[in-house]
Design a protein around this motif. Structure first.
Motif, short mmCIF file in Angstrom:
data_model
loop_
_atom_site.label_atom_id
_atom_site.label_comp_id
_atom_site.label_asym_id
_atom_site.label_seq_id
_atom_site.Cartn_x
_atom_site.Cartn_y
_atom_site.Cartn_z
N SER A 119 71.04 47.58 36.50
CA SER A 119 70.77 48.10 37.84
C SER A 119 70.71 46.96 38.84
O SER A 119 71.22 47.07 39.97
CB SER A 119 69.45 48.88 37.83
OG SER A 119 69.08 49.28 39.13
N LEU A 120 70.13 45.84 38.44
CA LEU A 120 70.08 44.65 39.29
C LEU A 120 71.48 44.15 39.59
O LEU A 120 71.80 43.79 40.73
CB LEU A 120 69.25 43.57 38.61
CG LEU A 120 69.13 42.23 39.31
CD1 LEU A 120 68.46 42.39 40.66
CD2 LEU A 120 68.34 41.25 38.44
N GLU A 121 72.36 44.15 38.58
CA GLU A 121 73.73 43.72 38.79
C GLU A 121 74.44 44.58 39.83
O GLU A 121 75.16 44.07 40.70
CB GLU A 121 74.49 43.75 37.46
CG GLU A 121 75.94 43.26 37.54
CD GLU A 121 76.93 44.35 37.95
OE1 GLU A 121 77.91 44.02 38.67
OE2 GLU A 121 76.74 45.53 37.58
N ARG A 122 74.23 45.87 39.77
CA ARG A 122 74.87 46.77 40.74
C ARG A 122 74.37 46.50 42.16
O ARG A 122 75.16 46.52 43.12
CB ARG A 122 74.62 48.22 40.35
CG ARG A 122 75.38 48.66 39.10
CD ARG A 122 75.31 50.17 38.91
NE ARG A 122 73.96 50.63 38.62
CZ ARG A 122 73.45 50.73 37.39
NH1 ARG A 122 74.17 50.37 36.34
NH2 ARG A 122 72.22 51.18 37.21
N ASP A 123 73.07 46.24 42.30
CA ASP A 123 72.52 45.94 43.62
C ASP A 123 73.11 44.64 44.18
O ASP A 123 73.45 44.56 45.37
CB ASP A 123 71.00 45.83 43.55
CG ASP A 123 70.31 47.17 43.28
OD1 ASP A 123 70.98 48.22 43.46
OD2 ASP A 123 69.14 47.16 42.87
N LEU A 124 73.23 43.63 43.33
CA LEU A 124 73.80 42.36 43.77
C LEU A 124 75.28 42.52 44.12
O LEU A 124 75.76 41.95 45.11
CB LEU A 124 73.63 41.30 42.67
CG LEU A 124 72.23 40.73 42.50
CD1 LEU A 124 72.16 39.85 41.26
CD2 LEU A 124 71.82 39.92 43.72
N ARG A 125 75.99 43.29 43.32
CA ARG A 125 77.43 43.52 43.58
C ARG A 125 77.62 44.15 44.96
O ARG A 125 78.50 43.75 45.74
CB ARG A 125 78.02 44.40 42.50
CG ARG A 125 79.55 44.45 42.53
CD ARG A 125 80.10 45.59 41.68
NE ARG A 125 79.42 45.79 40.43
CZ ARG A 125 79.59 46.86 39.66
NH1 ARG A 125 80.41 47.84 40.07
NH2 ARG A 125 78.94 47.00 38.53
N ALA A 126 76.79 45.15 45.28
CA ALA A 126 76.89 45.82 46.58
C ALA A 126 76.57 44.86 47.72
O ALA A 126 77.23 44.88 48.77
CB ALA A 126 75.95 47.02 46.61
N ALA A 127 75.57 44.01 47.51
CA ALA A 127 75.21 43.04 48.55
C ALA A 127 76.30 42.00 48.75
O ALA A 127 76.64 41.63 49.88
CB ALA A 127 73.89 42.37 48.20
#
Length: 410
Positions: A147-155
């Protein structure tokens, strides 16, 4: 902070400095967090106003933030003054305090807790973002790493002008950084791969073939522009620079390779950067050797399985090992990570389980078939082993507490 800063920001920063001073004078802490917290409370736009007036380099990841940011700050200091949260206060409060302490510094090197990167990056518009690794850590606070990876990818997808310096040997980092407009790929050495057995994009298996890896959906290891090779780093032009580090282990050499690539993005040559890394002998007390009576105690920090995977390889083979574990908020209260550490590698060693959660650690050591004793007080545990060298490995708050109890001289 320049004259262009609004009166509200200048007043808020002044109030934060007074609060930090009072915190230090009363012995409540370094003031890095509380000072920034007061400033942000009084002016929620303070980070944006202080950060966007300079060239900002952010460093994030589960492991190595403090080490890499120190290496990067030393390198960038070859250009000009640098604001840096060197004490490791990497939440927004600590980031703001670092900027407020050096208001005229044209550069800022800031380590940022990975969960706060999207918000901090939006405020300061970084020139460089360094992504080290992503692995399980503090599940009760951070949550699931994918989930953290997805948030960073979006940012990262929104960072049109940011050089994203990314570890291409970490599958999760590669997935996140692939969204960048300007990725700079760095090849490193890593031992912990248990969080990268399946693809974060499609869920399929990751196939590892030597240094290369790939998934069925097309996510593959990018070709690195920078590559760590033993004690050297190969640069984009094909030449190599030698690392003469005074810090042990592949993890620190990997951190140095990341720092060189990031520093190069703002105009610091690899030769200049490597020359400035040789003076680093410890990171906030980590790797420092201190004397206590007849013992020479080497201090190390390991707070999660990925960190332990590297630490186990730099322990002295014949030295007793004291392991100190706490579970405060700053450590993460969830102790399940102990079961992912390969403590089996300590079999045959003299091991003492210490810290406030020594009983939890003792259970894990028993299942690992490690011969151990228990002593909750880490300093008493040092005194209990034979004279000579001792390796003491502690997690975050246990390490912090030990620094206040052991001498600072080598």
């Amino acid at each position: 902070m320049t004259a262009r800063s609004p009166l509200r920001t200048r007043a808020s920063v002044a109030a934060g400095r007074v609060t930090a001073w009072l915190s230090r004078k009363s012995g409540l802490g370094s003031g890095g967090m509380i000072g920034g917290r007061v400033t942000l409370k009084l002016d929620p736009q303070a980070l944006r106003r202080l950060g966007r007036e300079r060239t900002v380099l952010l460093v994030t990841g589960t492991n190595g933030k403090t080490t890499t940011s120190l290496m990067l700050a030393r390198s960038v200091e070859a250009l000009a003054e640098v604001a840096h949260n060197s004490e490791g206060a990497n939440m927004p409060d600590g980031v703001l305090s670092a900027l407020a302490r050096r208001p005229s510094a044209p550069y800022a090197v800031l380590e940022v807790d990975e969960t706060y990167v999207p918000w901090v990056a939006e405020q300061v518009d970084p020139a460089v973002l360094v992504l080290l690794n992503l692995s399980r850590d503090q599940l009760d606070r951070v949550g699931e790493v994918r989930s953290l990876e997805r948030d960073l990818r979006a940012a990262i997808a929104k960072m049109e002008n940011t050089h994203v310096v990314a570890n291409c040997d970490d599958v999760l980092v590669t997935s996140a950084a692939s969204a960048a407009a300007n990725p700079v790929w760095v090849g490193t050495v890593r031992r912990w791969t248990d969080d990268s057995t399946s693809c974060p994009r499609c869920g399929g298996p990751i196939v590892q073939e030597g240094r290369q890896w790939r998934s069925d959906c097309g996510l593959v290891r990018p070709e690195p522009a920078w590559q760590l090779e033993g004690n050297e780093v190969r640069t984009p032009d094909g030449s190599s620079v030698a690392l003469d580090l005074r810090l042990p282990g592949d993890a620190n050499r990997s951190n140095a390779a990341m720092a060189l690539a990031a520093a190069n993005c703002v105009g610091v040559s690899p030769d200049t950067a490597t020359g400035r890394l040789t003076s680093i002998t410890d990171i906030g007390g980590r790797y420092r050797t201190v004397r206590r009576g007849e013992h020479a105690v080497r201090l190390m920090l390991a707070k999660n399985p990925a960190g332990w995977a590297e630490t186990l390889h730099v322990l002295e083979k014949d030295a007793p090992v004291v392991v100190a574990v706490n579970a405060h908020e700053a450590d993460g209260r969830d102790m399940s990570w102990l079961w992912d550490v390969r403590f089996e590698e300590l079999r045959g060693r003299k091991v003492i389980a210490a810290g406030e959660r020594c009983a939890d650690l003792a259970v894990r050591l028993r299942y690992a078939e490690v011969d151990y004793t228990m002593q909750a007080d880490p300093v008493a545990a040092i005194d209990a082993v034979r004279p000579g060298g001792v390796d003491l490995v502690a997690n975050y708050t246990a390490f912090r507490d030990l620094l206040g109890r052991l001498p600072n001289d080598n």
